[in-house]
Write a protein that holds these residues in place. Structure first.
Motif, PDB file in Angstrom:
ATOM      1  N   ALA A  41       0.833  -1.209   0.000  1.00 55.16           N
ATOM      2  CA  ALA A  41       0.000   0.000   0.000  1.00 55.16           C
ATOM      3  C   ALA A  41       0.865   1.255   0.000  1.00 55.16           C
ATOM      4  N   LEU A  42       1.968   1.239   0.751  1.00 60.70           N
ATOM      5  CA  LEU A  42       2.877   2.383   0.772  1.00 60.70           C
ATOM      6  C   LEU A  42       3.486   2.584  -0.610  1.00 60.70           C
ATOM      7  N   ALA A  43       3.892   1.506  -1.263  1.00 60.78           N
ATOM      8  CA  ALA A  43       4.475   1.615  -2.603  1.00 60.78           C
ATOM      9  C   ALA A  43       3.460   2.161  -3.607  1.00 60.78           C
ATOM     10  N   GLU A  44       2.231   1.681  -3.526  1.00 63.38           N
ATOM     11  CA  GLU A  44       1.192   2.170  -4.440  1.00 63.38           C
ATOM     12  C   GLU A  44       0.894   3.641  -4.186  1.00 63.38           C
ATOM     13  N   GLY A  45       0.884   4.047  -2.922  1.00 62.69           N
ATOM     14  CA  GLY A  45       0.673   5.452  -2.596  1.00 62.69           C
ATOM     15  C   GLY A  45       1.791   6.329  -3.127  1.00 62.69           C
TER      16      GLY A  45
END
Length: 120
Positions: free
Chosen positions: A108-112
């Motif tokens: 999720a952090l990478a996608e954000g």
């Protein structure tokens, strides 16, 4: 317990070795997560300094986040670190997941960060 820590350090070192080859001078987006919070830093290894950082512990985020330990918080931190990096002139990074698998909050952090404008 020591055996688990040794295994974690071994996994982290394996990922870092692969990143060093793939980086080509790009800074790395390093992720650290705990059971309650998530942290992200963009580190320039050539200079040995942290360019920008963000975490779920920051005062202005704590009030807006339900908790620092869910995927929504991770996505928010990813967008925030991307925004700060673009302001500093960093647009391309290499993603350092550390010893964590690319799933859940780390993903999720990478996608954000990608939504925020970082390329990796």
């Amino acid at each position: 317990m020591a055996k688990d820590l040794q295994a974690q350090e071994r996994r982290k070192a394996k990922v870092r070795r692969a990143l060093r080859v793939a980086a080509n001078g790009r800074p790395r987006l390093s992720v650290h997560r705990t059971s309650q919070h998530i942290y992200a830093q963009i580190i320039d290894d050539a200079k040995g300094e942290t360019v920008v950082s963000a975490s779920s512990l920051e005062k202005d985020l704590r009030s807006s986040l339900k908790t620092g330990a869910d995927t929504d918080a991770a996505k928010t931190i990813g967008k925030l670190v991307a925004e700060r990096a673009l302001a500093k002139g960093v647009s391309e990074v290499v993603f350092d997941r550390g010893a964590y698998i690319y799933h859940g909050r780390v993903k999720a952090l990478a996608e954000g960060a990608r939504e925020g404008g970082l390329q990796f």
